[in-house]
Design an enzyme around this catalytic site. Structure first.
Site, PDB file in Angstrom:
ATOM      1  CB  SER A 131      10.652 -10.127  24.237  1.00  0.00           C
ATOM      2  OG  SER A 131      10.173  -8.662  23.978  1.00  0.00           O
ATOM      3  CG  ASP A 132       6.604  -8.528  19.014  1.00  0.00           C
ATOM      4  OD1 ASP A 132       7.127  -8.359  18.139  1.00  0.00           O
ATOM      5  OD2 ASP A 132       5.633  -7.851  19.285  1.00  0.00           O
ATOM      6  CE  LYS A 133      11.941  -3.988  16.052  1.00  0.00           C
ATOM      7  NZ  LYS A 133      11.221  -2.643  15.539  1.00  0.00           N
TER       8      LYS A 133
END
Length: 908
Positions: free
Chosen positions: A358-360
């Site tokens: 997941s991207d932050k």
């Protein structure tokens, strides 16, 4: 990687440097934090082309020469014709077998079969094409993020031109609101050559994932499609088109593989069915041609008709359609929860995802700065520091830190709620205001307190400046350093002491952070419970990633991107890093893509969530790419699934739904392979031994009725697995062969009991065998729908009625002699159906036994091929290696915990 002061991370309010009082060093210094930014390499040849005179620009002749070398400043895409895309749905192992059956039907003039089979083939292709045709091209979306016009110096004149006309060496003007048209290097001067004050504020969160605009000055690189938030400067273009930062992202998406995991599974199943079908049918065909040679039954066309009907009845013509309908129903169910499925097979593949990258910024977090727990001193409260910060905030300033301060104050302070005039503070009046200045690094306001009729000053700015203003404060310095180590942005606030307008006292330090979404922590927890490991992959700084990971309840083993490109380590070692790490920081699109690729090479199915251009390549590469609410067009187009609602909680809904769909599809696949194996084994043996055959109409009736009934499996109750599902093809085929063999034994028992014991007529025997072959394999689907015993999860009423209804219909036509030729009576009809029902219970126990004791070790021991033995040895070695790795990590964590305890004791 370059190093800049942390001011680049906080706008012009950044803390960095040392604290001095009257020219002397204070007792403690604010520790300098470093910002790591990816720096583009410029070749020596290209560097020579960047020496353009800023106020003249390139000549038209020079532009033409460079355009021949570098091309237009645009992303080139090879588009696939829609017709070719539609025809691609007619490819694959099972599709080829069905197409051969269609051709053979036409050859022998069996137009009824031709129409039925071709219709099933066409329906399956249409479902897939229509569902997936909704997706827009990822490259088209990337083009939309680029600027359309730009101002550029050419031939000594400042002109406006299309961004596609830029070449390396062009001098362009960048100002507030501009989308940067190409990668460039800042020149540190304004549009007419004048010196510029302050840095250029650039928002590149969609490219790198960094949550705040960066301050960039002379010599710094700016990237195509990022946005200018503040300031004005000229820049020389360094890279254009596919060579830019965003262009490389587009290139990565272009090389992402087309064939998905589900298609590979279907092809493997199809290859097995093709193999046994072709081999057995060819043997039967050759046998009949030889045995009946010279007779009417031995004519090639006659034999071809017989084996063609057998082939049509055997091959799973409905398998692709049942699979597509099941996935389409799942996509419709997810759409109600505002989860849009763009690629139909992603519904099934999501069930097998065991790692979710997941991207932050903007995915796990809100991508907006908010007020966090402040450091307070001199008896001040959180309300006090918010009020003073608000009084010293510049109204309407286009700065994310100012906006965060004003928003927090307006939401939390009662006196700022329900105001008549939004720019006034009840009880106070700002009589003088000094806006932010890059040299002083603070704002100051003189305020009149109406209740006391006294004036005081408030200052807000960089921590080191405010600490210096109050004469030094070691406790405040410690607090700022502690916040910096956690990745929080600090902002100092001070006010003058009562009765003085010159002597300041510290109010405290505001801390700001891009906070996690409200549902992110719960989503991660539920994903972990379902056996999905969530890893954070962000372009933001390592300390920030660790703080966010801590707040989300994730592990804090966040590695920097250098681990992914370490030349001293093999791909296997780097893959181990990817598996055991909780995330990676300071990554660029190529790094995200590499993480996904390495995990996939290990056989792991990977999901990826993101919202920015920098996530697009990894979204497309992942088995399941998920674009979150508010994402860029590039991310939305590259993804397989798009979330329309804010937050990540719908991902859990997607996992639950996909696992239910997986169970239904595996149930159908196991049932259909078992039916095919039984059908071929029985007719192969009975044909070779006794030359007995069934009327073509009865064979086709079995095929159509049973496959039509199983379409409703898409709405059947499903037992959702606790852990990610997996297609175990070896187990599936082995179990199908065992069940098929046991069904074949039952078929021979029916045949010989009816023929030899009861000595029924040939027509009656055919009717009895039709009812048995229709019902016995069909009832097995009640068993295959679960890996446990059939009574652990009862079928849905619709599914039960559909399956039983087809067999009641089959029994009735046999009982009364409709179509089959001779009536068998209620005695035979009920007996055959009852035996089929009882036998499916016996097969259910066999299935549970095989599922319980099946393992890859068993497969390797039973069929010890070299590939299997090598894989088994590699697994054992990996288990030993992982034990050592996790042991080392545990030791490091224990040491870290002890250090934290010691630090806490020292502070006390």
């Amino acid at each position: 990687m370059s190093k800049q002061e942390i001011k680049n991370y906080q706008g012009d309010y950044g803390h960095g440097g040392s604290s001095k009082i009257d020219g002397k060093e204070a007792d403690m210094e604010i520790e300098e934090q470093v910002h790591h930014e990816h720096v583009e390499e410029i070749s020596a040849e290209l560097e020579l082309l960047l020496k353009t005179d800023p106020l003249k620009g390139l000549s038209d002749d020079e532009v033409l020469r460079r355009r021949e070398t570098f091309g237009m400043n645009e992303l080139v895409e090879k588009k696939r014709h829609p017709l070719l895309k539609f025809l691609s749905y007619f490819t694959g192992a099972i599709a080829y077998l069905i197409e051969i059956a269609v051709i053979c039907s036409a050859i022998v003039g069996d137009w009824a079969d031709f129409g039925i089979i071709f219709a099933l083939l066409f329906i399956n292709a249409t479902i897939g094409f229509v569902e997936e045709a909704k997706a827009e091209s990822a490259l088209d979306a990337l083009k939309q993020t680029l600027a359309l016009k730009t101002r550029c110096w050419r031939n000594g004149h400042l002109v406006e031109l299309d961004t596609s006309e830029l070449v390396p060496g062009d001098v362009i003007v960048l100002r507030l609101g501009d989308i940067i048209p190409a990668d460039g290097r800042l020149l540190g001067i304004g549009a007419t050559g004048e010196a510029t004050e302050g840095d250029l504020q650039v928002d590149q969160s969609a490219l790198t994932g960094e949550s705040l605009p960066l301050s960039k000055n002379k010599g710094a690189t700016v990237y195509s499609s990022s946005i200018v938030k503040q300031g004005q400067q000229m820049a020389v273009v360094t890279k254009t088109g596919g060579d830019t930062f965003i262009g490389r992202a587009a290139g990565l998406m272009a090389v992402a593989p087309e064939e998905g995991h589900f298609q590979k599974i279907i092809n493997r199943i199809g290859n097995f069915l093709i193999l046994i079908t072709v081999v057995l049918v060819v043997i039967i065909m050759v046998y009949l041609l030889v045995v009946d040679r010279g007779t009417p039954d031995g004519e090639f066309k006659k034999v071809l008709e017989r084996v063609l009907v057998l082939t049509i009845a055997a091959i799973p013509v409905g398998l692709p359609t049942v699979m597509s309908v099941t996935m389409a129903m799942g996509a419709k169910e997810l759409a109600v929860r505002k989860v849009i499925v763009k690629r139909l097979t992603a519904v099934e593949e999501m069930a097998s995802v065991s790692v979710l990258c997941s991207d932050k910024t903007g995915t796990l977090t809100l991508n907006e700065l908010t007020f966090d727990e402040p450091y307070l001193t001199n008896g001040n409260t959180a309300e006090d520091i918010l009020l003073y910060s608000y009084l010293a905030a510049e109204p309407g300033a286009n700065d994310p830190i100012e906006f965060a301060v004003r928003t927090a104050a307006e939401e939390q302070l009662d006196i700022l709620k329900n105001r008549t005039h939004k720019h006034e503070v009840p009880g106070y009046k700002v009589t003088s205001f000094l806006p932010f200045n890059p040299s002083t690094k603070m704002t100051q306001a003189t305020v009149m307190n109406y209740s006391t009729q006294e004036s005081f000053k408030v200052a807000k700015g960089a921590p080191q400046v405010i600490v210096r203003l109050v004469g030094g404060d070691n406790d405040a310095v410690r607090a700022v350093n502690a916040l910096a180590k956690r990745g929080l942005r600090a902002l100092g606030v001070a006010r003058t002491k009562p009765g003085s307008l010159d002597e300041y006292e510290l109010v405290g330090m505001i801390s700001l952070i891009d906070p996690p979404r409200p549902d992110s922590a719960e989503t991660i927890r539920r994903c972990n419970e379902m056996g999905v490991d969530v890893k954070m992959i962000t372009g933001d700084q390592q300390i920030i990633a660790k703080e966010v990971a801590h707040r989300l309840g994730m592990g804090r083993v966040i590695l920097d991107a250098g681990h992914l490109v370490d030349p001293s380590k093999s791909d296997d070692e780097i893959t181990e890093h990817c598996i055991r790490a909780d995330g990676f920081a300071q990554v660029i699109p190529e790094h995200k893509y590499r993480v996904v690729e390495l995990l996939q090479n290990r056989g792991i199915l990977v999901g990826m969530t993101g919202d920015g251009v920098n996530d697009a390549p990894a979204l497309k590469k992942a088995n399941v790419g998920i674009a979150v609410h508010g994402c860029t067009d590039a991310a939305r187009s590259a993804a397989d699934i798009v979330l329309l609602a804010p937050g990540l909680s719908t991902i859990v809904d997607g996992l639950m739904t996909s696992r239910a769909i997986f169970q239904r599809m595996r149930s159908y696949a196991l049932y259909r392979i078992t039916s095919t194996v039984h059908f071929l084994m029985f007719f192969f043996c009975i044909t070779m031994a006794l030359k007995w055959h069934m009327k073509p109409i009865l064979l086709i009736l079995i095929c159509i009725l049973n496959d039509a009934a199983t379409l409703v499996i898409s709405v059947d109750n499903a037992k959702i697995s606790v852990y990610p599902d997996k297609w175990r093809i070896g187990q599936l085929i082995f179990l199908s062969v065992v069940l098929g063999a046991l069904l074949t034994a039952l078929s021979f028992a029916h045949f010989f009991v009816a023929d030899r014991v009861f000595q029924v007529s040939a027509a009656k025997l055919e009717a009895i065998m039709y009812l048995h072959i229709s019902s016995a394999p069909h009832f097995v689907i009640f068993s295959t729908r679960l890996s446990g015993y059939f009574w652990e999860n009862m079928p849905s009423p619709i599914f039960f009625i559909a399956v039983m209804g087809t067999q009641v219909f089959a029994m009735l036509i046999c009982v009364y002699g409709v179509i089959v030729g001779e009536a068998i009576g209620w005695g035979w009809g009920i007996a055959v159906i009852a035996i089929s029902l009882v036998y499916f219970v016996f097969l259910d126990f066999v299935k549970v036994f095989i599922f319980r004791y099946w393992s890859f070790e068993f497969t390797a021991a039973a069929w010890p091929t070299k590939a299997r033995m090598d894989k088994l040895r590699a697994r054992k070695a990996r288990v030993i290696q992982q034990k050592h790795v996790w042991s080392s990590i545990d030791q490091v964590r224990q040491v870290g915990l002890k250090i934290k305890v010691l630090e806490a004791l020292k502070q006390k």
